[in-house]
Scaffold this motif. Structure first.
Motif, PDB file in Angstrom:
ATOM      1  N   ASP A   1       0.828  -1.214   0.000  1.00  0.00           N
ATOM      2  CA  ASP A   1       0.000   0.000   0.000  1.00  0.00           C
ATOM      3  C   ASP A   1       0.860   1.261   0.000  1.00  0.00           C
ATOM      4  OD1 ASP A   1      -2.348  -1.468  -0.040  1.00  0.00           O
ATOM      5  OD2 ASP A   1      -2.633  -1.380   2.130  1.00  0.00           O
ATOM      6  N   GLN A   2       1.957   1.245   0.752  1.00  0.00           N
ATOM      7  CA  GLN A   2       2.873   2.388   0.767  1.00  0.00           C
ATOM      8  C   GLN A   2       3.533   2.572  -0.593  1.00  0.00           C
ATOM      9  OE1 GLN A   2       5.199   0.996   4.083  1.00  0.00           O
ATOM     10  NE2 GLN A   2       4.299   2.492   5.493  1.00  0.00           N
ATOM     11  N   PHE A   3       3.893   1.464  -1.222  1.00  0.00           N
ATOM     12  CA  PHE A   3       4.493   1.518  -2.559  1.00  0.00           C
ATOM     13  C   PHE A   3       3.528   2.159  -3.549  1.00  0.00           C
ATOM     14  CE2 PHE A   3       4.548  -0.863  -6.651  1.00  0.00           C
ATOM     15  CZ  PHE A   3       5.652  -0.245  -7.215  1.00  0.00           C
ATOM     16  N   ILE A   4       2.276   1.694  -3.568  1.00  0.00           N
ATOM     17  CA  ILE A   4       1.284   2.240  -4.501  1.00  0.00           C
ATOM     18  C   ILE A   4       1.038   3.717  -4.205  1.00  0.00           C
ATOM     19  CG2 ILE A   4      -1.141   2.120  -5.224  1.00  0.00           C
ATOM     20  CD1 ILE A   4       0.670  -0.100  -6.395  1.00  0.00           C
ATOM     21  N   ALA A   5       0.902   4.073  -2.937  1.00  0.00           N
ATOM     22  CA  ALA A   5       0.699   5.481  -2.568  1.00  0.00           C
ATOM     23  C   ALA A   5       1.873   6.338  -3.029  1.00  0.00           C
ATOM     24  CB  ALA A   5       0.504   5.601  -1.057  1.00  0.00           C
TER      25      ALA A   5
END
Length: 130
Positions: free
Chosen positions: A5-9
Protein backbone atom coordinates in the motif's frame (compact mmCIF):
# COMPACT_ATOMS: atom_id res chain seq x y z
CA UNK A 1 10.77 -2.09 3.80
CA UNK A 2 7.60 -0.44 2.53
CA UNK A 3 4.28 -2.24 2.41
CA UNK A 4 2.51 -2.74 -0.91
CA UNK A 5 0.00 0.00 0.00
CA UNK A 6 2.87 2.39 0.77
CA UNK A 7 4.49 1.52 -2.56
CA UNK A 8 1.28 2.24 -4.50
CA UNK A 9 0.70 5.48 -2.57
CA UNK A 10 4.26 6.60 -3.32
CA UNK A 11 3.97 6.07 -7.07
CA UNK A 12 0.61 7.89 -7.11
CA UNK A 13 2.14 10.81 -5.20
CA UNK A 14 5.28 10.96 -7.33
CA UNK A 15 3.81 10.31 -10.77
CA UNK A 16 0.09 11.21 -10.54
CA UNK A 17 -2.73 8.89 -11.53
CA UNK A 18 -1.70 8.50 -15.20
CA UNK A 19 1.99 8.06 -14.45
CA UNK A 20 1.22 5.67 -11.60
CA UNK A 21 -0.61 3.44 -14.07
CA UNK A 22 2.53 3.07 -16.19
CA UNK A 23 4.66 2.34 -13.12
CA UNK A 24 2.08 -0.23 -11.99
CA UNK A 25 2.42 -1.96 -15.38
CA UNK A 26 6.18 -2.26 -14.78
CA UNK A 27 5.46 -3.70 -11.33
CA UNK A 28 3.00 -6.22 -12.86
CA UNK A 29 5.68 -7.36 -15.31
CA UNK A 30 8.07 -7.88 -12.40
CA UNK A 31 5.35 -9.67 -10.42
CA UNK A 32 4.53 -12.12 -13.23
CA UNK A 33 8.22 -12.90 -13.67
CA UNK A 34 8.96 -13.30 -9.93
CA UNK A 35 5.85 -14.44 -8.08
CA UNK A 36 6.35 -18.05 -6.88
CA UNK A 37 3.14 -19.23 -8.59
CA UNK A 38 2.93 -17.10 -11.75
CA UNK A 39 6.62 -17.53 -12.56
CA UNK A 40 5.95 -21.27 -12.96
CA UNK A 41 3.49 -20.44 -15.76
CA UNK A 42 5.19 -17.48 -17.45
CA UNK A 43 7.89 -17.92 -20.07
CA UNK A 44 8.35 -14.30 -21.27
CA UNK A 45 6.63 -10.98 -20.40
CA UNK A 46 6.58 -7.80 -22.48
CA UNK A 47 5.28 -4.35 -21.73
CA UNK A 48 2.98 -3.37 -24.60
CA UNK A 49 5.50 -0.93 -26.10
CA UNK A 50 8.11 -3.70 -26.23
CA UNK A 51 5.92 -6.46 -27.65
CA UNK A 52 7.14 -7.54 -31.10
CA UNK A 53 3.79 -8.76 -32.46
CA UNK A 54 1.49 -5.80 -31.66
CA UNK A 55 -1.95 -5.84 -33.23
CA UNK A 56 -2.17 -2.03 -32.96
CA UNK A 57 0.27 0.81 -32.34
CA UNK A 58 -1.29 2.29 -29.21
CA UNK A 59 -2.03 0.74 -25.85
CA UNK A 60 -5.81 0.85 -26.14
CA UNK A 61 -6.61 -2.09 -23.89
CA UNK A 62 -3.69 -4.42 -23.38
CA UNK A 63 -0.87 -3.20 -21.15
CA UNK A 64 1.35 -6.28 -21.12
CA UNK A 65 1.62 -9.52 -23.05
CA UNK A 66 3.10 -12.76 -21.89
CA UNK A 67 3.80 -16.15 -23.40
CA UNK A 68 3.22 -19.04 -21.05
CA UNK A 69 5.19 -22.28 -20.89
CA UNK A 70 2.74 -23.92 -23.30
CA UNK A 71 3.29 -21.18 -25.90
CA UNK A 72 -0.10 -19.51 -25.32
CA UNK A 73 -0.26 -15.72 -25.57
CA UNK A 74 -1.92 -13.83 -22.73
CA UNK A 75 -3.10 -10.23 -23.00
CA UNK A 76 -2.84 -8.45 -19.64
CA UNK A 77 -4.69 -5.36 -18.45
CA UNK A 78 -3.25 -3.71 -15.34
CA UNK A 79 -5.45 -1.15 -13.55
CA UNK A 80 -4.03 1.02 -10.80
CA UNK A 81 -7.43 2.37 -9.74
CA UNK A 82 -8.00 3.47 -6.16
CA UNK A 83 -9.12 0.65 -3.90
CA UNK A 84 -12.66 2.04 -3.53
CA UNK A 85 -13.25 2.67 -7.26
CA UNK A 86 -15.64 0.30 -8.98
CA UNK A 87 -14.45 -1.27 -12.23
CA UNK A 88 -17.19 -0.96 -14.85
CA UNK A 89 -17.95 -2.73 -18.11
CA UNK A 90 -16.84 0.48 -19.86
CA UNK A 91 -13.43 0.14 -18.24
CA UNK A 92 -13.15 -3.37 -19.68
CA UNK A 93 -14.45 -2.81 -23.23
CA UNK A 94 -11.23 -2.17 -25.15
CA UNK A 95 -9.47 -5.02 -23.36
CA UNK A 96 -12.35 -7.40 -24.07
CA UNK A 97 -12.07 -6.39 -27.72
CA UNK A 98 -8.40 -7.42 -27.66
CA UNK A 99 -9.43 -10.79 -26.24
CA UNK A 100 -11.21 -11.58 -29.49
CA UNK A 101 -8.14 -11.05 -31.66
CA UNK A 102 -6.28 -13.78 -33.47
CA UNK A 103 -3.10 -14.52 -31.58
CA UNK A 104 -4.54 -13.86 -28.11
CA UNK A 105 -5.30 -17.08 -26.29
CA UNK A 106 -6.04 -15.92 -22.76
CA UNK A 107 -6.53 -12.77 -20.72
CA UNK A 108 -5.47 -11.58 -17.30
CA UNK A 109 -7.03 -8.57 -15.57
CA UNK A 110 -4.90 -7.23 -12.69
CA UNK A 111 -6.57 -4.58 -10.58
CA UNK A 112 -6.15 -2.85 -7.25
CA UNK A 113 -9.80 -1.96 -6.74
CA UNK A 114 -11.94 -4.40 -4.83
CA UNK A 115 -15.20 -3.75 -6.65
CA UNK A 116 -16.64 -4.85 -9.99
CA UNK A 117 -19.96 -3.54 -11.25
CA UNK A 118 -22.62 -6.22 -11.66
CA UNK A 119 -22.41 -5.91 -15.45
CA UNK A 120 -18.79 -7.10 -15.41
CA UNK A 121 -19.71 -10.57 -14.15
CA UNK A 122 -21.15 -11.50 -17.55
CA UNK A 123 -17.87 -10.72 -19.32
CA UNK A 124 -15.23 -12.20 -17.06
CA UNK A 125 -14.94 -15.56 -18.78
CA UNK A 126 -12.32 -16.32 -20.15
CA UNK A 127 -10.42 -13.75 -18.07
CA UNK A 128 -8.34 -14.64 -15.09
CA UNK A 129 -8.76 -11.97 -12.42
CA UNK A 130 -5.91 -11.24 -10.06
Amino acid sequence: MATFDQFIASIRTEFGEQGAGKKFEVFCKWFLENDPEWSKTVDKVWLWDDYHNKWQRQDLGTDLVFRDNEGLIWAVQAKCYGEHRTTTKGDMNSFLNDMGRTGVDRGLWIRLSAYLSSHCDDFLFPLTIL
